[in-house]
Enzyme design. Structure first.
Site, PDB file in Angstrom:
ATOM      1  CG  ASP A 117      27.588   9.879   0.661  1.00  0.00           C
ATOM      2  OD1 ASP A 117      27.156   9.027   1.284  1.00  0.00           O
ATOM      3  OD2 ASP A 117      27.458  11.062   0.628  1.00  0.00           O
ATOM      4  CD  GLU A 173      25.473 -10.149   6.109  1.00  0.00           C
ATOM      5  OE1 GLU A 173      24.905 -11.089   5.684  1.00  0.00           O
ATOM      6  OE2 GLU A 173      25.335  -8.965   5.914  1.00  0.00           O
ATOM      7  CE  LYS A 199      21.435  -7.066   4.824  1.00  0.00           C
ATOM      8  NZ  LYS A 199      22.484  -8.227   4.838  1.00  0.00           N
ATOM      9  CG  HIS A 240      24.482 -16.122   7.174  1.00  0.00           C
ATOM     10  ND1 HIS A 240      25.048 -14.946   6.449  1.00  0.00           N
ATOM     11  CD2 HIS A 240      23.929 -15.767   8.397  1.00  0.00           C
ATOM     12  CE1 HIS A 240      24.746 -14.133   7.184  1.00  0.00           C
ATOM     13  NE2 HIS A 240      24.203 -14.337   8.468  1.00  0.00           N
TER      14      HIS A 240
END
Length: 426
Positions: A272, A76, A256, A369
């Site tokens: 992991d 991202e 998030k 963004h």
């Protein structure tokens, strides 16, 4: 030139010159060497290729008085820029304060449809010494490193399930294989004592013994954005967090934004990501209602942010020791100790959360963004070299942006340049 304006090679040269990378790690990153074919073939089944993601660095992150260069892997575009902006801001006001603990990983041995369950629960409690010995023999190397089985707990769950929980100190390893081996060895013995096979014997990724808490404090004056005062921005950040406490749809997206940074660091250190994600989200829901992981509050003229995450991270074991970049990133981040990794992961999580909330309650999330997304769109449209920056800026001026428009702008630029060349020759 600023760090983000340098070429990849120049950034690596700068990190080497500053002493953050030694020659071996520098050469590895410079060559961008993939996992050696023999290792990759033995890591997964049906291995056909290697899937790469970009890695960047969050610079000069001040944690407990020490500056770190923290690797972050993500696809991202805006994540690393946002984390760097927050890290720079917080560094000017004392940095991040972190406390981390590493109590161990839980293993569960469960029996179902147990008859005379109270009696058998008491039986398991009388076997504590034998369970301790079995655990030690199942994984003796952890005892040499000062770890091993620390606690035992017998619980009746519902009416038919009998659970034996083991808390294992895994030291510098994440410890999944270790805990699973110990659980299976103890389960084999317990099945003889109870005269029935276990339903399951496996670790739990709900890691409440490995909590890491990071805190930052900023004067509201540092948060001024455009026409909005710092006091207003701080109040809006607090209000957005309060809303997330009441609304699950917002809470998930709030978290998030934290995971954007946290999981990128987890991945950089070869850990992991699925296990860490599952543990973090279970922690967010432990009250019975899914909650935002961070808390923001105003105290006098300061905005205080705090984030707690369960982080059973490993610095050794698993794939960490065989993936070259995982080890190189440990060197880059000065993070051969899992406690330092935990501190860095939580810190970048909070830094990412600050950046997202500050943008969200001021100019909106899309402004910064999308500017970075335009670069990805420019590359997808076929731009190369200096065309990428040109098309990125051109797209930012368009009322509607998509791939077709990006390609159209690129074609028009080419036609204009060819026409100019033709006129010059004539």
């Amino acid at each position: 030139m600023k760090f983000y304006q340098l070429s990849r090679e120049q950034r690596l040269d700068a990190l080497k010159a500053s002493g953050d990378l030694d020659t071996q790690s520098y050469e590895l990153m410079l060559k961008n060497q993939p996992i050696p074919a023999e290792i990759a073939a033995n890591m997964v089944e049906n291995q056909i290729t290697q899937y790469a993601l970009p890695e960047g660095v969050v610079q000069d992150v001040l944690i407990n008085g020490t500056c770190y260069q923290i690797p972050l892997v993500t696809e991202e575009p805006s994540v690393i820029a946002a984390a760097n902006n927050s890290a720079k801001l917080v560094r000017q006001w004392g940095g991040f304060q972190v406390t981390a603990k590493r109590g161990g990983l839980i293993g569960q041995i469960v029996f179902d449809h147990v008859s005379d369950i109270e009696t058998k629960a008491q039986l398991l409690k009388t076997k504590a010494d034998e369970i301790q010995a079995i655990a030690a023999s199942a994984y003796p190397s952890i005892l040499k490193r000062g770890g091993g089985l620390r606690q035992q707990k017998v619980t009746i769950v519902g009416q038919d399930f009998l659970k034996l929980e083991l808390l294992v100190d895994t030291k510098a390893a994440m410890g999944a294989n270790m805990v699973n081996s110990i659980c299976e060895a103890v389960a084999q013995a317990a099945s003889q004592w109870l005269q029935q096979p276990p339903l399951l014997a496996i670790l739990s990724n709900h890691a409440l013994e490995d909590l890491t808490t990071v805190t930052l404090k900023l004067p509201v004056t540092a948060l001024t954005r455009g026409h909005l005062s710092g006091q207003t921005v701080a109040q809006r950040i607090v209000a957005a967090t309060e809303f997330a406490q009441l609304d699950i749809n917002r809470a998930v997206t709030h978290n998030k934004g934290i995971m954007n940074g946290a999981i990128g660091v987890v991945q950089g250190y070869g850990n992991d990501t699925r296990a860490i994600s599952a543990g973090i989200h279970s922690y967010a829901a432990q009250s019975g209602q899914y909650q935002p992981l961070s808390q923001w509050r105003l105290v006098d003229t300061d905005l205080i942010g705090q984030l707690t995450l369960p982080l059973p991270i490993g610095a050794v074991g698993g794939s960490i020791g065989i993936v070259p970049l995982a080890k190189a990133n440990q060197q880059l981040g000065q993070a051969t100790d899992p406690l330092i990794m935990q501190a860095q992961i939580a810190t970048i999580g909070l830094a990412s959360n600050l950046a997202a909330l500050r943008a969200l309650v001021t100019e909106g999330i899309q402004k910064g963004h999308m500017h970075l997304q335009y670069k990805a769109l420019a590359i997808q449209a076929g731009a190369t070299g200096s065309e990428i920056d040109w098309l990125q800026n051109a797209l930012s001026q368009q009322p509607i942006v998509n791939l077709a428009i990006a390609r159209q702008l690129l074609v028009e630029k080419s036609k204009t340049e060819k026409s100019a060349t033709h006129d010059h020759r004539n």
